[in-house]
Design an enzyme around this catalytic site. Structure first.
Site, PDB file in Angstrom:
ATOM      1  N   ASP A  64       9.669  15.875   0.949  1.00 44.38           N
ATOM      2  CA  ASP A  64       8.615  15.020   1.467  1.00 44.38           C
ATOM      3  C   ASP A  64       8.794  14.936   2.988  1.00 44.38           C
ATOM      4  O   ASP A  64       9.834  15.333   3.513  1.00 44.38           O
ATOM      5  CB  ASP A  64       8.739  13.640   0.817  1.00 44.38           C
ATOM      6  CG  ASP A  64       7.701  12.661   1.321  1.00 44.38           C
ATOM      7  OD1 ASP A  64       6.546  13.061   1.488  1.00 44.38           O
ATOM      8  OD2 ASP A  64       8.064  11.492   1.551  1.00 44.38           O
ATOM      9  N   ASP A 117      11.437   9.799  -1.018  1.00 45.48           N
ATOM     10  CA  ASP A 117      11.919   8.425  -0.871  1.00 45.48           C
ATOM     11  C   ASP A 117      10.956   7.378  -1.398  1.00 45.48           C
ATOM     12  O   ASP A 117      11.327   6.217  -1.549  1.00 45.48           O
ATOM     13  CB  ASP A 117      12.188   8.118   0.613  1.00 45.48           C
ATOM     14  CG  ASP A 117      10.902   8.003   1.399  1.00 45.48           C
ATOM     15  OD1 ASP A 117      10.716   6.986   2.089  1.00 45.48           O
ATOM     16  OD2 ASP A 117      10.068   8.924   1.325  1.00 45.48           O
TER      17      ASP A 117
END
Length: 654
Positions: free
Chosen positions: A354, A547
């Site tokens: 990400d 996350d």
């Protein structure tokens, strides 16, 4: 070697077990006394064995023969032999006949039965010494877990009825105000109420550098307050704090075995009965094929065979190797949720990550201010800040961090235009602050140069004229470039970025970091679809790093899910297989390195154990090896394997 289960309760600090602490007098600690008691049996046996062998060799005492000699060596045998025989007997009562305890008991008692008393004592003594080495190695490997336990806070100063009183952290509720003095541990997760604080998070993140936090920042249980008394508003109960979560993950990690470890344990259960029956065959079958058959000689060979074949080195050193890998990783701020993920990490060849919160800080900062108004830059920013003060958007917060001298302006009649921005009045002037659509809908011409800007942009119009713009960007983490470089150096063939942020920003970050391929503007299901496509490719093992809550589906679907433990959401952390506690993406390459080192040492131990045992087994069956060679093939190999596994704890992983 003897197998011992490790439980966290066995590692708890003395204060939690009811042990007394130093009272100023020179008393021996319970640990010292316990350690001495552990070594006493082996010391007694060793002294008696050496004295007995010396008397035998020098023929110094004529009466040292017959029953006197038998009794002497029997007394020497009991301190180290009785515990093993007892364990073997208990295993038999529980229906488990073929254990290493059974093998060692039969081999050493058999040696006594044919009059090889010194060898019987020596085999059991070296077995006991091997256990001591094993326990020392395990204790070293468990040191990081004990360090985590030691940082668990055992009291909290909570504000109740106007006073701060000391209570157990388990009794503090969410939303209560607690106080932490200098040098004390933060007892619960919360939000800092004081203006600022200096916090050491080494126990949680492996990062020794103190962290300065400002009012409103998150602080975590287990951190140490370094400067001044601070006050915190709790946001989680004690059982849900960061330190409690870490301890739970570490405890579960020791229970989740790798495939290699599970295979070896299953193998030992099949292997042990086979060698017992082979030893029986080695004793009895030669009677039918050898002319000068002597029962005692063939029994001796069979006893040697049993000692050599004991699977101690494999059964102990392999789990110890994985345990060492888990300990080394946790010391570096990397938490593997199981030994199986140490193995899987070695097979990863594709890393997908990400963007926001993984390689970037997830915090917006002003990148550029372009002022085309008639006002000074500081006044231009005051006009904009007066508008953005009315918004709670992360971009507005980034703009409000701008430092401008003098009094700030105040906006009135502020209204939000959905999907476009804000409109209001500042110092009697009509202000617009938002995107290009807001400007064009109010007939304000926008410079064409703004079309090429990939960062988030806030345009400003004052009294119907274009006044300038501010670009906002998410900062790269300090080690982002280093992380990509190290991942490539570890041999990963493909690095990909998938982000929910707009594609132009994603592409820019990917280009800056040298990432192979990137795609932005993705919903959680889009990320999942992309990862599933990668997994469908032959021989592809995917590690995904994220996350956020939106990353949880992909973390679960990837071969290895890695979550950022500091900024990461609880859902991401619970779903992931590996947690990077200090949020540094450069630790990903370190996780790969530790996994590979662990696997290499485990396979070295397997090769060492099998190689030496097979050689000495052949020599023993042919009558070319004595009980002393058997001792080396069993205990000696186990010790070498243990020492090899301990190297994981001594390596420099920086």
């Amino acid at each position: 070697m003897r197998k011992k289960k490790v439980y966290l309760r066995d590692l708890e600090p003395d204060s939690e077990k009811g042990h007394s602490h130093d009272d100023g007098h020179n008393h021996s600690s319970p640990e010292s006394v316990s350690r001495l008691k552990t070594y006493i049996p082996a010391i007694i046996s060793f002294i008696m064995l050496i004295v007995g062998i010396a008397i035998d060799y020098l023929d110094a005492l004529p009466f040292f023969e017959g029953w006197v000699r038998i009794i002497w060596y029997t007394i020497a045998y009991i301190p180290v032999g009785f515990p093993v025989i007892r364990e073997g007997w208990n295993s038999i009562k529980n229906g488990d006949f073929f254990t290493e305890f059974f093998l060692m008991s039969i081999a050493t008692l058999g040696a006594f039965a044919i009059g090889e008393y010194p060898e019987g004592v020596a085999v059991m003594l070296f077995y006991a010494v091997g256990e001591l080495f094993q326990q020392a190695a395990v204790n070293r490997a468990k040191g990081n877990i004990k360090a985590l336990l030691d940082v668990r806070p055992n009291e909290a100063l909570v504000n109740r009825n106007g006073d701060f009183i000391s209570v157990s952290p388990e009794t503090v509720e969410i939303g209560e105000k607690i106080q932490v003095r200098v040098g004390e541990k933060v007892p619960l997760d919360g939000i800092l109420l004081s203006d600022k604080g200096s916090i050491n998070t080494a126990a949680l993140t492996g990062e020794s550098k103190p962290d300065t936090v400002q009012k409103g920042a998150s602080v975590f249980a287990g951190s140490i307050n370094l400067d001044g008394v601070v006050e915190i508003e709790t946001t989680k109960e004690f059982k849900d704090t960061s330190i409690a979560r870490i301890l739970d993950m570490v405890q579960n990690a020791t229970a989740r075995k790798s495939k290699t470890e599970l295979f070896i344990r299953k193998f030992a259960r099949v292997y042990t009965p086979i060698v017992v029956f082979l030893a029986i065959g080695l004793t009895l079958l030669p009677y039918f094929f050898v002319d000068d058959y002597v029962f005692r000689d063939w029994l001796y060979r069979a006893l040697i065979f049993l000692v050599i074949s004991c699977p101690c080195a494999l059964v102990i050193s392999i789990p110890l190797g994985y345990f060492g890998g888990l300990g080394a990783a946790s010391r570096s701020g990397i938490l593997f949720k199981g030994a199986s993920f140490l193995d899987t990490m070695t097979k990863v060849n594709t890393v997908v990550m990400d963007k926001t919160g993984t390689v970037t800080k997830g915090v917006f900062k002003i990148k550029e201010v372009v002022n085309e108004s008639a006002y000074e830059k500081a006044d231009f920013m005051k006009y904009l800040m007066a508008m953005e003060e009315q918004s709670t958007h992360p971009i507005a917060k980034a703009i409000m961090e701008y430092k401008a001298e003098g009094a700030y302006y105040v906006a009135s009649e502020v209204s939000e235009i959905a999907g476009k921005g804000l409109k209001g009045t500042v110092n009697g002037k009509t202000l617009l602050a938002g995107n290009k659509a807001l400007m064009t809908s109010n007939a304000i011409a926008v410079p064409s140069e703004t079309d090429t800007i990939v960062e988030s942009i806030i345009m400003v119009g004052i009294d119907g004229k274009f006044a300038g713009y501010v670009t906002i960007a998410d900062e790269l983490k300090e080690d982002a470039h280093q992380a990509i470089m190290k991942i490539r150096e570890s041999g990963i063939s493909k690095i990909i970025m998938l982000s929910g942020d707009k594609d132009s920003i994603t592409q820019q970050v990917a280009k800056e970091l040298g990432i192979d391929w990137a795609k932005g503007g993705l919903l959680p299901e889009d990320k999942l679809s992309e990862v599933e496509k990668l997994k469908a490719e032959p021989d592809t093992k995917v590690a995904f790093i994220g996350d956020g809550i939106n990353d949880a589906p992909v973390l679960a679907a990837s071969d290895v899910g890695i979550a950022m433990g500091g900024l990461g959401s609880d859902v991401a952390i619970e779903t992931a297989d590996i947690i990077i506690q200090n949020d540094q993406p450069s630790r990903i390459a370190l996780a790969i390195k530790i996994g590979r080192s662990t696997r290499r040492i485990v396979w070295q131990n397997i090769a060492l154990a099998f190689g030496i045992k097979i050689i000495v087994l052949i020599l023993g069956a042919g009558g070319l090896a004595t009980m002393w060679e058997a001792v080396f093939a069993d205990v000696g190999v186990a010790l070498l394997a243990i020492l090899n596994a301990v190297r994981l704890q001594r390596m420099n992983w920086s």
